[in-house]
Design a protein around this motif. Sequence first.
Motif, PDB file in Angstrom:
ATOM      1  N   GLU A 160      -3.216  -3.625   6.143  1.00  0.00           N
ATOM      2  CA  GLU A 160      -3.916  -2.338   6.122  1.00  0.00           C
ATOM      3  C   GLU A 160      -5.107  -2.411   5.155  1.00  0.00           C
ATOM      4  OE1 GLU A 160      -3.917   0.545   8.105  1.00  0.00           O
ATOM      5  OE2 GLU A 160      -2.073   1.361   7.286  1.00  0.00           O
ATOM      6  N   GLN A 208      -7.348  -1.265   2.245  1.00  0.00           N
ATOM      7  CA  GLN A 208      -6.932  -0.638   1.001  1.00  0.00           C
ATOM      8  C   GLN A 208      -7.695   0.673   0.805  1.00  0.00           C
ATOM      9  OE1 GLN A 208      -4.370  -1.873  -0.907  1.00  0.00           O
ATOM     10  NE2 GLN A 208      -4.176  -3.191   0.881  1.00  0.00           N
ATOM     11  N   PRO A 247      -7.872   4.818  -0.730  1.00  0.00           N
ATOM     12  CA  PRO A 247      -7.406   5.558  -1.920  1.00  0.00           C
ATOM     13  C   PRO A 247      -6.181   6.412  -1.607  1.00  0.00           C
ATOM     14  CG  PRO A 247      -9.755   5.902  -1.516  1.00  0.00           C
ATOM     15  CD  PRO A 247      -9.204   5.227  -0.302  1.00  0.00           C
ATOM     16  N   SER A 292      -3.891   5.395  -7.273  1.00  0.00           N
ATOM     17  CA  SER A 292      -4.121   4.177  -6.492  1.00  0.00           C
ATOM     18  C   SER A 292      -5.457   4.318  -5.773  1.00  0.00           C
ATOM     19  CB  SER A 292      -2.992   3.945  -5.492  1.00  0.00           C
ATOM     20  OG  SER A 292      -2.850   5.081  -4.652  1.00  0.00           O
ATOM     21  N   ASN A 314      -7.563   1.869  -5.245  1.00  0.00           N
ATOM     22  CA  ASN A 314      -7.861   0.657  -4.477  1.00  0.00           C
ATOM     23  C   ASN A 314      -9.362   0.362  -4.484  1.00  0.00           C
ATOM     24  OD1 ASN A 314      -5.165   0.146  -3.723  1.00  0.00           O
ATOM     25  ND2 ASN A 314      -5.311   1.686  -2.107  1.00  0.00           N
ATOM     26  N   GLY A 315      -9.924   0.430  -5.623  1.00  0.00           N
ATOM     27  CA  GLY A 315     -11.353   0.174  -5.756  1.00  0.00           C
ATOM     28  C   GLY A 315     -12.064   1.406  -6.273  1.00  0.00           C
ATOM     29  N   ASN A 369     -13.387   5.558  -0.688  1.00  0.00           N
ATOM     30  CA  ASN A 369     -13.910   4.344  -1.303  1.00  0.00           C
ATOM     31  C   ASN A 369     -14.689   3.568  -0.244  1.00  0.00           C
ATOM     32  OD1 ASN A 369     -12.006   3.126   0.299  1.00  0.00           O
ATOM     33  ND2 ASN A 369     -10.730   2.374  -1.387  1.00  0.00           N
ATOM     34  N   HIS A 377     -13.849   1.474   1.841  1.00  0.00           N
ATOM     35  CA  HIS A 377     -13.148   1.277   3.108  1.00  0.00           C
ATOM     36  C   HIS A 377     -13.064   2.554   3.931  1.00  0.00           C
ATOM     37  CE1 HIS A 377     -12.054  -2.724   1.790  1.00  0.00           C
ATOM     38  NE2 HIS A 377     -11.490  -2.244   0.705  1.00  0.00           N
ATOM     39  N   GLY A 417      -9.269   8.248   2.168  1.00  0.00           N
ATOM     40  CA  GLY A 417      -7.909   7.962   1.763  1.00  0.00           C
ATOM     41  C   GLY A 417      -6.938   9.032   2.221  1.00  0.00           C
TER      42      GLY A 417
END
Length: 1445
Positions: free
Chosen positions: A535, A537, A539, A564, A566-567, A613, A615, A618
């Motif tokens: 998956e 990553q 938020p 979390s 994730n960046g 983020n 990606h 979230g």
Amino acid sequence: MAAERGVWRLLSTSSFWLYCLLLLGRRAPGAAAARSGSSPQSPGASIRTFTPFYFLVEPVDTLSVRGSSVILNCSAYSEPSPKIEWKKDGTFLNLVSDDRRQLLPDGSLFISNVVHSKHNKPDEGYYQCVATVESLGTIVSRTAKLTVASLPRFTSQPEPSSVYAGNNAILNCEVNADLVPFVRWEQNRQPLLLDDRVIKLPSGMLVISNATEGDGGLYRCIVESGGPPKYSDEVELKVLPDPEVTSDLVFLKQPSPLVRVIGQDVVLPCVASGLPTPTIKWMKNEEVLDTESSERLVLLAGGSLEISDVTEDDAGTYFCIADNGNETIEAQAEFTVQAQPEFLKQPTNIYAHESMDIVFECEVTGKPTPTVKWVKNGDMVIPSDYFKIVKEHNLQVLGLVKSDEGFYQCIAENDVGNAQAGAQLIILEHAPATTGPLPSAPRDVVASLVSTRFIKLTWRTPASDPHGDNLTYSVFYTKEGIARERVENTSRPGEMQVTIQNLMPATVYIFRVMAQNKHGSGESSAPLRVETQPEVQLPGPAPNLRAYAASPTSITVTWETPVSGNGEIQNYKLYYMEKGTDKEQDVDVSSLSYTINGLKKYTEYSFRVVAYNKHGPGVSTPDVAVRTLSDVPSAAPQNLSLEVRNSKSIMIHWQPPAPATQNGQITGYKIRYRKASRKSDVTETLVSGTQLSQLIEGLDRGTEYNFRVAALTINGTGPATDWLSAETFESDLDETRVPEVPSSLHVRPLVTSIVVSWTPPENQNIVVRGYAIGYGIGSPHAQTIKVDYKQRYYTIENLDPSSHYVITLKAFNNVGEGIPLYESAVTRPHTVPDPTPMMPPVGVQASILSHDTIRITWADNSLPKHQKITDSRYYTVRWKTNIPANTKYKNANATTLSYLVTGLKPNTLYEFSVMVTKGRRSSTWSMTAHGTTFELVPTSPPKDVTVVSKEGKPKTIIVNWQPPSEANGKITGYIIYYSTDVNAEIHDWVIEPVVGNRLTHQIQELTLDTPYYFKIQARNSKGMGPMSEAVQFRTPKADSSDKMPNDQASGSGGKGSRLPDLGSDYKPPMSGSNSPHGSPTSPLDSNMLLVIIVSVGVITIVVVVIIAVFCTRRTTSHQKKKRAACKSVNGSHKYKGNSKDVKPPDLWIHHERLELKPIDKSPDPNPIMTDTPIPRNSQDITPVDNSMDSNIHQRRNSYRGHESEDSMSTLAGRRGMRPKMMMPFDSQPPQPVISAHPIHSLDNPHHHFHSSSLASPARSHLYHPGSPWPIGTSMSLSDRANSTESVRNTPSTDTMPASSSQTCCTDHQDPEGATSSSYLASSQEEDSGQSLPTAHVRPSHPLKSFAVPAIPPPGPPTYDPALPSTPLLSQQALNHHIHSVKTASIGTLGRSRPPMPVVVPSAPEVQETTRMLEDSESSYEPDELTKEMAHLEGLMKDLNAITTA
């Protein structure tokens, strides 16, 4: 999967035998036997059925006291009898060694000598009955709470008090809630007898109403809960004599919020005291409760309200209102009704196989909303990857295994209680395979697509069944290391792919595939190990989301950075939505807080935040709800009304402001009033927010007052209503009886109305609040109208003329209606003359906007110059299309000078007209306007797709089709897709493009004995249409190609090119040296041919000279008479140009560039066939003889975009195939054989209309240099854009029909040519100047001729079938080969000549062309020249006939 689940659910409620039938007839989807290694169930094995297993009695909540005995009932039914056990607080009780608790024979639990103390409470708690049957399963009962009353303890004690005689008194005695049932009262140490005047409230309080001297004394309350009684303090109640003075009104006991369960009884306490003694009334949600007539509502002593058998509708806000005549007080309390959990849908028994997925359904209701948990065989089901709670309450079990068998129970629980319902799951062995071969394992199982959450598997058919059309497949899969396997079945037989959804990212799964046929399941494929993608990553949710109202129109939202992330977090998106709506709005935020402005006042909103983020978005936070702050109302109260009660009081009524404008809780209303006579002082009165009326008293008699009302919130006062006035009565009139009869009634009838006038009753001392007027034809009771008491006349409208109406008038007040007064009247007759019609609209124009929309505009001369509509006139637009001919008009009304007509068909000609209506006057319909909608992509595929094998050529097939029924425009081309795999992706199919005027196509070099699938897609100028359904065709097995080369090389009519169904009397057309393959001729034939050619040439020259001399001697008057007669018949031939005299062109100029045109007598090649590849041998062309019906249809629909060449080519081809007939020398041929004609410019917008009307047997060929193939130059309107490329670069087997000059006055007109002919009137008028005279050129021709521009004929000529045209010249490049026949060919002298380029002379000016046609002094009439040419044609035909003989 859903379908299989439904089958097994149906089995669960069906009979045993129905299940057996379904089981035997079903192919097993699973492969449990194959996986586990166990043998399939034998045919003789017994079928398992569901076992009845349920509770007859379940324990209920119980209240006990210390030292007493308790029985918790429980009884279960099953065969064999179940084993009963008990749990307390979730733990099994060991009843064997317990001397106080024992199990009764029916399963009930008996507890003797209940133990309960402050620090030791072994018996109090939650009990549950558990029933078990070995090898079957376990079920559990609902939980029951055992409560032991605590030690007596007083939370409030009675206090000494005094009461006036006749008033109310209370004595408090509050104990633990569980001890209330054990409370009683004593007076003077004697038990107190309770009655309607002295009652004990559920809280233990004693209420004494209407106190008397006997109520005085010493009181105490006693609690008796099994042990020694406990006494409260003893206090004295004194009864005082009535002082006969007033005292303040106060509440001794106010109602308090209460919660009860449906079915229980409740008492809402309310006791008030004051002098005079108050009376109590109750309201619920602003509605007065009628306690006298209701069976469930009882007013107890002192004023408390008792509600028995509570229902959900009893919930709400209750108001206790005490009134003693001097003042009024009120108190309120909220009453909440709760409901125990109830099942709307209980789980049902389920049969299933291993590896299947099942769902137990459970739907519950209750208040508060119950929570649901599931129990399997008595143990709690913990949600996991394979046990999931779906749709809030349902239990889904994925990938069944044998151990999943048993009893599943749905347990619903809320604050009020709990309930359970269960069902049984049986895992079946797979049905035994019937005798017969089973499929082998599917081959080449691969994961063709792997994502994070799904995997697509594909495979090939088993080796045992390579076709596999009747096989179904089951895909079994499981997580690596997990024994529980799931199954997914294909959706239809023969499908060899499946997509597995809802997988976990970055997880390894094991897949295997198994095929089933009618005999059962086959072998399993080898396990395939696939890992899903990881998956991205993203938020997590933003923590600590908070929202608070900053003002009445703004809310501030704050949150924190996700744990979390994730960046790096790039930004946040804040979503918000008004409660009760479904439209969510969002705003991008870069910080950790945001204030949203412009919100509605005192409105609840929900908020959530999503972090982004690199990606993407979230996880969203849960919603947070908050309400904006309240504010003053933004609107005034509604529906303010005044009612004069008497000479000193006025009742005022109103309604609250609209909910959206209240901006908060309405806390009260401010009433302001003043005298209207002068600017007097304003008086203000405040009332509560629940009050919607107020009686204003103390007013002056006979005085007019103004009133207004404003609403209040805690923030202040909102806007007030407008002033409303009312006048008090001069004296207090009598309203104890109805008013007397009005003193007079007069009626005055008009045509459609009656004016009614009256005077009030003579007795002015009785209140009159209004008058009721009744009327009707023959009866006054049909309709009734009420008017104000001040009104003295009324006009009754909308009556029928010349009708007898009866009218009644009654005065009324609050007591009722008085005596009526009757009158009758006859309305006047309608004698107004019919209005003169209006002028119709002018200048109607149709503007095409799209493929289905046309805007119609017009002008109205009856309006002023500025065309502004100021009256009530309206316009009616009507429209229709002439295809089909019987189409009805559609109408629409408009109030402006334009209308948008929508919903039209694409590429269709419509006509429009408009009329205007004003009152009863209407105009006639206007002149019509026409408009053709734009094209649209085809919305239906080509139809009637057929595939046939070519005779003699098994590797060649012919595809035929018909245009789409919804072409929506001119079809410009087709694409044929063909493939041997019907399931192949469309980009893997072979593509054959075909031009739009073709409806058949040849495909060569196919593989023998192979099934092919064909699809066709049409296109027009707007794009591609849908594809047709796939048509299957298997090529023949036998290959006759060994004969084909010889046939093709023979030069004679080969077998593969024989014309179909030409008849036994068919004579082939003359074919000389122009055969592509050549045919040898004898020397004698050559000499004979040369003599004949020279003879024909000499005769032709002589005839031409005679014609020229004869024509010059025509008189001018004869020319004028002839031209007048011609124009009288064909009045559509008009040409633009000025009237200046221009000298006619010398007809012999450029004669060296002109030649006689060859006349086509050969059967026409199929006008709508192409071949692949292009060009090819002429033997490959198979002529198609279309029916006359299709010709008529094509001509009739030519303007809709159908190919116009089809009808001409087919007609000419069919005419050319008739057998030749001998004709005498002096016979008059119906058509000339030599003519030069103008070829219309390809940019002529009416070119295809013109072409469709020409069906001349004379054919002309335009040759491409260096190529022996004729080029088709007939083009449709939609092909104009690429006309040059089409003519010059596209080889084709089609030919262009030549326009032939025609005698002006034709006796026989084609009846189907009317459509084209009428349309040509304008098209020729506009475009005649664009026609270029064209001739066909060879460099050295022995016979020089001339060309005359021909007038385009008004319609297709009609030919006498008894006199077919005989061609003078043979056509080159015949498409089939017959045995050679000696033929004279003028201009070729028996030799094949290479084709030469076309030389197109420049066109004369428009004026010159017009002058050439109309100058009577120096030019020949075309019809005269045509007649002479016809004589020459007869001579040529006779020469041909002699030569042939």
